[in-house]
Design an enzyme around this catalytic site. Structure first.
Site, mmCIF file in Angstrom:
data_model
loop_
_atom_site.group_PDB
_atom_site.id
_atom_site.type_symbol
_atom_site.label_atom_id
_atom_site.label_comp_id
_atom_site.label_asym_id
_atom_site.label_seq_id
_atom_site.Cartn_x
_atom_site.Cartn_y
_atom_site.Cartn_z
ATOM 1 C CG HIS A 1 117.510 -59.281 106.611
ATOM 2 N ND1 HIS A 1 117.177 -60.071 105.492
ATOM 3 C CD2 HIS A 1 118.798 -58.908 106.637
ATOM 4 C CE1 HIS A 1 118.368 -60.530 105.196
ATOM 5 N NE2 HIS A 1 119.139 -59.851 105.861
HETATM 6 O O1 RIB Z 1 118.971 -63.065 108.777
HETATM 7 C C1 RIB Z 1 118.752 -61.663 109.014
HETATM 8 C C2 RIB Z 1 118.523 -61.377 110.314
HETATM 9 O O2 RIB Z 1 119.565 -61.761 111.240
HETATM 10 C C3 RIB Z 1 118.323 -60.012 110.544
HETATM 11 O O3 RIB Z 1 117.556 -59.702 111.658
HETATM 12 C C4 RIB Z 1 119.844 -59.466 110.839
HETATM 13 O O4 RIB Z 1 119.597 -58.333 111.765
HETATM 14 C C5 RIB Z 1 120.320 -60.512 111.710
HETATM 15 O O5 RIB Z 1 119.634 -60.411 113.022
#
Ligand code: RIB
Ligand code: CA
Length: 321
Positions: free
Chosen positions: A243
Site C-alpha cells: 500500500h
Molecule cells: O489500509 C492500508 C493502510 O492501513 C496502510 O497504510 C497500512 O499501513 C495501514 O496503515
C-alpha cells in the site's frame, strides 16, 4: 531538478517501513525533511519507535522523527495488530533504536515547516490516519494554501473496504480527520486500495529482496513474508499489497500510475458505512473534483523501481558484502 521536499506522516506498519526505505534510498528525487508518527496500525509509542528503527535500518539515523497524535480527533483508536503484529513491524527480530525522538510535537513540526519554506515547495506524504495533518490544518489554516501536494494512501472505490465492508483502514480510523483534509482544498493525490491491491509481493518479488544479500533486503523480505498472511487469508491474493510505497513511487515515477480527477467525500455520519470514500468515479454527482484518484499502476515497473532503490540501502554499521 532539485529533489522534492517531503514530510512523511506514518504509522509503521511493515508497508510504511518499505515506503520510508524507498524515500530514503532516493535522495536525488526526494529530500525527507522529517518523519511524523501517528497512531494507527499500532499505538503511537510503537509507531514512533518503529519510525526510528526504519531510519537506522536505512543507514540514515540523522533523519528527524517526531511523535504526533495518539488518538483520532473524535473517536477511540482502532489498531491493526491482526495485520501487522503486536509491534507493528513483526517478522524479523529488530534492534531497539539508538536514536531519540525530537522534542517538538509532530503537528508543530508540520506547521513550522510549511511556514518556514516557500509556499508550494513542501509535499505531505500520508501513510496512515490523517489525524496529524487535520490537526495541523485546524490549528493553522494559513498552512493549507502553502502545501505543494498531499499524496495519501487511503480509501477505496472498486475494491471497497479492508477493515469494514465499505471502509479502508486509514480513513476508517479517523474519518473526521479525513473529511477535513478532503474538504481543505489542498491538492490531493489519493492511492486507494483500487491501485495498492495491484502491487502484490509475490514469492518471486520477495526472493529478489532476499537475494540482495543486504540486511535491509532481508528485512523487507521478512516484513512482507509476515504481513501477507492477512490479505492471503481474506482475499486469497498471491502476496501482500504494498500500500504505502505507492505514495513514494508516485513522487519518483508518476508515469507508472493513472487515475481520474474526481470528487471524493468521506462518510462520517452513518455507523454502517463510516469512513467510506464516496468516490464519484463516473461523475454523476456534479460535485467539484477535489482529488486525483489513482486506479491503475504498471506493477512490474513499480517493483523494478522498488527493488533497484532498496538494493542501495544497508544499515550504517554494516560493511558492504
Ligand atoms: O489500509 C492500508 C493502510 O492501513 C496502510 O497504510 C497500512 O499501513 C495501514 O496503515
Ligand atoms: Ca500505513
Amino acid at each position: 531538478m532539485a529533489p522534492r521536499k517531503i514530510i512523511i506522516d506514518t504509522d509503521p506498519g511493515q508497508d510504511d517501513a518499505v515506503a520510508i526505505l524507498l524515500a530514503l534510498a532516493s535522495p536525488e528525487d526526494v529530500e525527507v525533511l522529517g518523519i511524523t508518527a501517528v497512531a494507527g496500525n499500532v499505538p503511537l509509542r510503537l509507531t514512533a519507535k518503529n519510525a526510528l528503527i526504519v531510519c537506522e535500518l536505512a543507514g540514515k539515523p540523522e533523519i528527524k522523527v517526531f511523535a504526533g497524535c495518539d488518538a483520532p480527533l473524535k473517536r477511540k483508536l482502532v489498531t491493526a495488530e491482526h495485520v501487522h503484529g503486536k509491534t507493528g513491524l513483526d517478522g524479523p527480530q529488530l534492534p531497539a533504536p539508538q536514536t531519540a525522538l525530537q522534542a517538538t510535537h509532530a503537528v508543530d513540526f508540520i506547521i513550522e515547516t510549511l511556514r518556514n519554506h516557500p509556499s508550494g515547495t513542501v509535499t505531505l506524504c500520508s501513510l496512515g490516519p490523517l489525524t496529524n495533518i487535520a490537526t495541523a490544518f485546524g490549528r493553522a489554516p494559513d498552512i493549507i494554501g502553502r502545501v505543494q501536494e498531499i499524496v495519501l494512501m487511503g480509501g477505496a472505490y472498486f475494491e471497497v473496504g479492508n477493515i469494514t465492508p465499505t471502509a479502508e483502514f486509514n480513513i476508517y480510523v479517523d474519518p473526521e480527520a479525513a473529511e477535513i483534509v478532503f474538504k481543505s482544498g489542498a491538492p490531493l493525490t489519493v492511492m486507494p486500495l483500487d491501485v495498492t491491491h495491484k502491487v502484490l509481493t509475490t514469492r518471486p518479488h520477495i526472493q529478489v529482496f532476499r537475494d540482495m544479500g543486504t540486511e535491509t533486503g532481508r528485512m523487507v523480505a521478512e516484513w512482507t513474508d509476515f504481513f501477507e498472511r492477512f490479505d492471503k487469508e481474506k482475499y486469497g491474493s498471491d502476496g501482500a499489497p504494498l500500500h504505502d510505497p505507492c505514495v513514494i513511487a508516485w513522487l519518483l515515477q508518476p508515469e507508472l500510475f493513472s487515475g481520474r480527477k474526481i470528487n471524493v467525500e468521506i462518510e462520517t455520519g452513518s455507523e454502517l458505512t463510516l469512513g467510506m470514500t464516496v468516490a464519484d468515479w463516473w461523475g454523476v454527482t456534479g460535485r467539484a473534483p477535489n482529488a486525483l484518484f489513482i486506479g491503475d499502476v504498471d506493477a512490474e515497473g513499480f517493483f523494478a523501481l522498488l527493488t533497484e532503490r532498496i538494493s542501495r540501502l544497508q544499515p550504517a554499521q554494516e560493511e558492504p558484502r
